[in-house]
Design a protein around this motif. Sequence first.
Motif, PDB file in Angstrom:
ATOM      1  N   ASN A  67       1.341  -0.603   1.791  1.00  0.00           N
ATOM      2  CA  ASN A  67       1.403  -0.646   3.244  1.00  0.00           C
ATOM      3  C   ASN A  67       0.353  -1.579   3.839  1.00  0.00           C
ATOM      4  O   ASN A  67       0.567  -2.170   4.894  1.00  0.00           O
ATOM      5  CB  ASN A  67       1.244   0.751   3.835  1.00  0.00           C
ATOM      6  CG  ASN A  67       2.430   1.639   3.561  1.00  0.00           C
ATOM      7  OD1 ASN A  67       2.337   2.846   3.621  1.00  0.00           O
ATOM      8  ND2 ASN A  67       3.581   1.059   3.229  1.00  0.00           N
ATOM      9  N   PHE A  68      -0.784  -1.721   3.187  1.00  0.00           N
ATOM     10  CA  PHE A  68      -1.807  -2.650   3.671  1.00  0.00           C
ATOM     11  C   PHE A  68      -1.332  -4.094   3.538  1.00  0.00           C
ATOM     12  O   PHE A  68      -1.531  -4.906   4.430  1.00  0.00           O
ATOM     13  CB  PHE A  68      -3.116  -2.447   2.907  1.00  0.00           C
ATOM     14  CG  PHE A  68      -4.238  -3.324   3.377  1.00  0.00           C
ATOM     15  CD1 PHE A  68      -4.930  -3.010   4.530  1.00  0.00           C
ATOM     16  CD2 PHE A  68      -4.604  -4.458   2.664  1.00  0.00           C
ATOM     17  CE1 PHE A  68      -5.975  -3.810   4.974  1.00  0.00           C
ATOM     18  CE2 PHE A  68      -5.642  -5.258   3.095  1.00  0.00           C
ATOM     19  CZ  PHE A  68      -6.330  -4.943   4.258  1.00  0.00           C
ATOM     20  N   CYS A  75      -2.297  -7.333   8.091  1.00  0.00           N
ATOM     21  CA  CYS A  75      -3.618  -6.879   7.632  1.00  0.00           C
ATOM     22  C   CYS A  75      -4.179  -7.821   6.575  1.00  0.00           C
ATOM     23  O   CYS A  75      -5.355  -8.148   6.585  1.00  0.00           O
ATOM     24  CB  CYS A  75      -3.525  -5.454   7.075  1.00  0.00           C
ATOM     25  SG  CYS A  75      -3.171  -4.202   8.321  1.00  0.00           S
ATOM     26  N   ALA A  76      -3.341  -8.221   5.661  1.00  0.00           N
ATOM     27  CA  ALA A  76      -3.749  -9.157   4.613  1.00  0.00           C
ATOM     28  C   ALA A  76      -3.194 -10.531   4.962  1.00  0.00           C
ATOM     29  O   ALA A  76      -2.119 -10.657   5.545  1.00  0.00           O
ATOM     30  CB  ALA A  76      -3.224  -8.703   3.266  1.00  0.00           C
ATOM     31  N   SER A  77      -3.921 -11.554   4.609  1.00  0.00           N
ATOM     32  CA  SER A  77      -3.454 -12.908   4.905  1.00  0.00           C
ATOM     33  C   SER A  77      -2.201 -13.223   4.095  1.00  0.00           C
ATOM     34  O   SER A  77      -1.956 -12.629   3.042  1.00  0.00           O
ATOM     35  CB  SER A  77      -4.559 -13.918   4.595  1.00  0.00           C
ATOM     36  OG  SER A  77      -4.811 -13.926   3.201  1.00  0.00           O
ATOM     37  N   ALA A  78      -1.416 -14.133   4.603  1.00  0.00           N
ATOM     38  CA  ALA A  78      -0.176 -14.506   3.917  1.00  0.00           C
ATOM     39  C   ALA A  78      -0.452 -15.089   2.544  1.00  0.00           C
ATOM     40  O   ALA A  78       0.329 -14.921   1.612  1.00  0.00           O
ATOM     41  CB  ALA A  78       0.615 -15.496   4.760  1.00  0.00           C
ATOM     42  N   TYR A 111      -8.208   1.296   9.759  1.00  0.00           N
ATOM     43  CA  TYR A 111      -7.880   2.673   9.369  1.00  0.00           C
ATOM     44  C   TYR A 111      -7.151   2.700   8.026  1.00  0.00           C
ATOM     45  O   TYR A 111      -7.381   3.575   7.203  1.00  0.00           O
ATOM     46  CB  TYR A 111      -7.024   3.355  10.428  1.00  0.00           C
ATOM     47  CG  TYR A 111      -7.759   3.774  11.665  1.00  0.00           C
ATOM     48  CD1 TYR A 111      -9.136   3.938  11.683  1.00  0.00           C
ATOM     49  CD2 TYR A 111      -7.071   3.999  12.845  1.00  0.00           C
ATOM     50  CE1 TYR A 111      -9.800   4.316  12.830  1.00  0.00           C
ATOM     51  CE2 TYR A 111      -7.722   4.391  13.994  1.00  0.00           C
ATOM     52  CZ  TYR A 111      -9.096   4.552  13.985  1.00  0.00           C
ATOM     53  OH  TYR A 111      -9.749   4.935  15.114  1.00  0.00           O
ATOM     54  N   GLN A 112      -6.261   1.742   7.814  1.00  0.00           N
ATOM     55  CA  GLN A 112      -5.532   1.691   6.549  1.00  0.00           C
ATOM     56  C   GLN A 112      -6.476   1.366   5.400  1.00  0.00           C
ATOM     57  O   GLN A 112      -6.359   1.937   4.312  1.00  0.00           O
ATOM     58  CB  GLN A 112      -4.407   0.651   6.620  1.00  0.00           C
ATOM     59  CG  GLN A 112      -3.502   0.628   5.427  1.00  0.00           C
ATOM     60  CD  GLN A 112      -2.684   1.899   5.277  1.00  0.00           C
ATOM     61  OE1 GLN A 112      -2.464   2.644   6.219  1.00  0.00           O
ATOM     62  NE2 GLN A 112      -2.230   2.151   4.067  1.00  0.00           N
ATOM     63  N   LEU A 113      -7.439   0.500   5.621  1.00  0.00           N
ATOM     64  CA  LEU A 113      -8.432   0.188   4.604  1.00  0.00           C
ATOM     65  C   LEU A 113      -9.306   1.404   4.307  1.00  0.00           C
ATOM     66  O   LEU A 113      -9.620   1.685   3.144  1.00  0.00           O
ATOM     67  CB  LEU A 113      -9.287  -0.999   5.048  1.00  0.00           C
ATOM     68  CG  LEU A 113     -10.193  -1.624   4.013  1.00  0.00           C
ATOM     69  CD1 LEU A 113      -9.379  -2.134   2.833  1.00  0.00           C
ATOM     70  CD2 LEU A 113     -10.993  -2.754   4.625  1.00  0.00           C
ATOM     71  N   ALA A 114      -9.667   2.161   5.348  1.00  0.00           N
ATOM     72  CA  ALA A 114     -10.434   3.390   5.152  1.00  0.00           C
ATOM     73  C   ALA A 114      -9.616   4.417   4.375  1.00  0.00           C
ATOM     74  O   ALA A 114     -10.150   5.151   3.533  1.00  0.00           O
ATOM     75  CB  ALA A 114     -10.866   3.963   6.495  1.00  0.00           C
ATOM     76  N   LEU A 115      -8.315   4.469   4.639  1.00  0.00           N
ATOM     77  CA  LEU A 115      -7.441   5.387   3.902  1.00  0.00           C
ATOM     78  C   LEU A 115      -7.368   5.002   2.429  1.00  0.00           C
ATOM     79  O   LEU A 115      -7.385   5.871   1.549  1.00  0.00           O
ATOM     80  CB  LEU A 115      -6.044   5.395   4.530  1.00  0.00           C
ATOM     81  CG  LEU A 115      -5.062   6.414   4.013  1.00  0.00           C
ATOM     82  CD1 LEU A 115      -5.541   7.821   4.330  1.00  0.00           C
ATOM     83  CD2 LEU A 115      -3.691   6.187   4.630  1.00  0.00           C
TER      84      LEU A 115
END
Length: 153
Positions: A67-68, A75-78, A111-115
């Motif tokens: 999902n990240f 969230c992540a670069s292409a 938040y996704q990175l913290a998850l």
Amino acid sequence: MGIVGSSPTLVIIFSPLTLVHVMVAIYLEYFGRPMGLWRTSAKLAHTLLEVCFICAWSAAFSLCFDNFFTSLIPCASAGSIAWYNELSRPELTLPNLGRNKGGVGDTLCDYQLALICLVGVGLVTYCINIVISLFRIFEKVKSYAGFRPTMPF
């Protein structure tokens, strides 16, 4: 809703089950016989339950990473996903959801990175716990293997 993916929902489902499992294990450890004195079959059953939780949290961990990297929010670069994914991301239909500094998309990505970090730490602690449980089982089996009852013939 659902813009990041299903990993937060999956973690919300697994967390109460994990809390119940951990609280029961703590209760049994403090108010019952220590796990080192349990019968081997009870230890194996407890270890099998821990393996089930490790499988569940491993699935949640991989889904968090997926999902990240593949959410609608970039969230992540292409370039970081180009080595395995040749599909382009779908266009954002909601305004102000991009990865602007301090924006909603930036907060969701944080938040996704913290998850990811939280699930990773939980998974590592479960793996450490299962190593200790297996060590206890092997020590108990090893002590029984050295025991040879004498036959009165």
